[in-house]
Enzyme design. Structure first.
Site, mmCIF file in Angstrom:
data_model
loop_
_atom_site.group_PDB
_atom_site.id
_atom_site.type_symbol
_atom_site.label_atom_id
_atom_site.label_comp_id
_atom_site.label_asym_id
_atom_site.label_seq_id
_atom_site.Cartn_x
_atom_site.Cartn_y
_atom_site.Cartn_z
ATOM 1 N N ARG A 163 0.832 -1.253 0.036
ATOM 2 C CA ARG A 163 0.069 0.038 0.230
ATOM 3 C C ARG A 163 0.847 1.373 -0.095
ATOM 4 N NH1 ARG A 163 -3.226 -2.634 -1.822
ATOM 5 N NH2 ARG A 163 -5.312 -3.183 -1.227
ATOM 6 N N GLU A 178 -3.450 7.833 -5.620
ATOM 7 C CA GLU A 178 -3.696 7.127 -6.850
ATOM 8 C C GLU A 178 -4.653 7.635 -7.630
ATOM 9 O OE1 GLU A 178 -3.675 2.843 -5.944
ATOM 10 O OE2 GLU A 178 -1.723 2.801 -4.971
ATOM 11 N N HIS A 226 -0.289 0.343 -9.801
ATOM 12 C CA HIS A 226 -1.118 -0.679 -8.960
ATOM 13 C C HIS A 226 -1.563 -1.925 -9.577
ATOM 14 C CE1 HIS A 226 -3.607 -0.968 -5.057
ATOM 15 N NE2 HIS A 226 -3.239 -1.951 -5.482
#
Ligand code: MLT
Length: 322
Positions: free
Chosen positions: A234, A263, A281
Site C-alpha cells: 500500500r 492513486e 497498482h
C-alpha cells in the site's frame, strides 16, 4: 429489494454466473460518486467492490439491508470491517487468490532494478547502446529482507530462494517457529536489523494505523546505500517525500513502487528518476489472479445471499476470555 451492487470494474466468468442467478446492478464508476453510492446502497442486499470504493461507517449504516460486502482483492483498508461486523454484515474477500501475481511482480521489480531493465529499455529505444553503463548486479547471493511474511511475502521469498537469495524477514505477528520460516531457511529479525542487512527490501504489509508512514527518512537512512526498496503493498506505508530525499541523498540505490500515496499520483520527482520504477497498482492484475479473485468473491457473495455462507470472510467473533 435488489441483490448485488457492483461499484467497480469487477468482471469475469463467475460475475456472469452471479448476474444470471441474482439481480446485479453493474456500476463500475460508482466508486467515484460517494453521494450516489449512499443513495443507492439501501436498496441492496450485497455489494462488491475493489480497493477504490470507500466502504466507511456511513455506507454501512446506509446499507440497512446489506448481508455481505465482497471485496475483490486482499487489502481491506477501504472497508470498515469493524463497523460491518458490528452491523452483522459479512465481509468476504480474496486473501490469497492474487498472491502469486503480486509475488511475481515483486520479483520482476527486483530483477528490473538489479539489471536496470526499465532504464536500459528507455535508453535503447532513444537510440542508445550503453552496455557498460547498464552493468547490473545479480540477485544470487544477495539478502532479501521481507517486511510482512504473510501470504504474499512468503510467496515472494519462495521465488527469491530459487534465485539463490538469502532470506531475512520481519513480521510483528508471524510465529518465529512457523514451518514456513524453516522451509524458507529464513531468519526472523527486528526491523532495524533487516534494514541494515538487506540488499533488497520488499514490503508486504497491510495498511493499518501502525504501518501508515512506516518507511520514513530514518528507515531509509538505516538501509545500505546499495539497497533497493520495493513496495507492492500500500502506498501509504511509505512517506514518499522521505523516499525522494533518501534517493537524492543516495541513502539507497533505487526503488520500485507499484502503489502510491495518491492513486493516480501527480507527476512528481519520482517520475524523473532513472533508478526508480513506477507501475500503476497492477501487482494483482494478471488474468489468472483476477479470475481467481472474482470467482472467490462472487461465489462467497452468492453463498451468503443463498444462506450457505462465505468461505473467505473476516468477521470472527472475539473470544470471550483471554
Ligand atoms: C489487493 O489488495 O488485492 C491488491 O492491492 C489489488 C486491489 O487493491 O484490488
Amino acid at each position: 429489494m435488489r441483490d448485488v451492487l457492483v461499484t467497480e470494474n469487477v468482471t469475469g466468468p463467475e460475475m456472469e454466473v452471479l448476474k444470471k442467478n441474482f439481480d446485479v446492478a453493474f456500476e463500475p464508476e460508482l466508486w467515484k460518486s460517494p453521494d450516489r453510492l449512499l443513495a443507492m446502497v439501501p436498496d441492496f442486499r450485497a455489494m462488491i467492490v475493489r480497493n477504490q470504493t470507500r466502504v466507511n461507517a456511513n455506507v454501512i449504516a446506509a446499507g440497512r439491508s446489506l448481508k455481505v460486502i465482497g471485496r475483490a482483492g486482499a487489502g481491506l483498508d477501504n472497508v470498515d470491517t469493524e463497523a460491518a461486523t458490528n452491523a452483522g454484515i459479512v465481509v468476504a474477500y480474496a486473501p490469497e487468490q492474487n498472491s502469486i501475481s503480486v509475488a511475481e511482480l515483486a520479483l520482476g521489480m527486483m530483477l528490473s532494478l538489479a539489471r536496470k531493465i526499465a532504464a536500459a529499455d528507455r535508453d535503447t529505444r532513444a537510440g542508445g547502446w550503453k552496455r557498460r553503463e547498464f552493468t547490473g548486479i545479480e540477485l544470487y547471493g544477495k539478502t532479501l529482507g521481507i517486511v510482512g511474511l504473510g501470504r504474499i511475502g512468503y510467496r515472494t521469498a519462495v521465488r527469491a530462494r530459487a534465485f539463490g537469495m538469502d532470506i531475512i524477514a520481519h513480521d510483528e505477528y508471524a510465529n518465529p517457529d512457523a514451518i514456513i520460516v524453516s522451509e524458507l531457511r529464513a531468519r526472523m529479525v527486528e526491523l532495524d536489523e533487516l534494514l541494515a542487512q538487506a540488499d533488497f527490501i520488499s514490503c508486504h504489509l497491510p495498511l493499518t494505523s501502525a504501518t501508515r508512514g512506516l518507511f520514513d527518512y530514518g528507515k531509509f537512512s538505516r538501509m545500505k546505500p546499495a539497497a533497493f526498496f520495493i513496495n507492492t503493498s500500500r502506498g501509504e506505508v511509505v512517506d514518499e517525500e522521505a523516499l525522494v530525499r533518501a534517493l537524492r541523498d543516495k541513502k539507497i540505490a533505487g526503488a520500485a513502487l507499484d502503489v502510491r500515496l495518491k492513486e493516480p499520483p501527480d507527476k512528481g520527482a519520482l517520475s524523473g528518476m532513472d533508478n526508480v520504477i513506477l507501475t500503476p497498482h497492477i501487482a494483482a492484475f494478471t488474468g489468472e489472479g483476477q479470475e481467481r479473485v472474482v470467482a472467490s468473491v462472487c461465489r462467497d457473495v452468492a453463498g451468503v445471499l443463498s444462506g450457505k455462507g462465505a468461505k473467505n470472510h473476516v468477521n470472527f467473533p472475539k473470544p470471550k476470555r483471554g
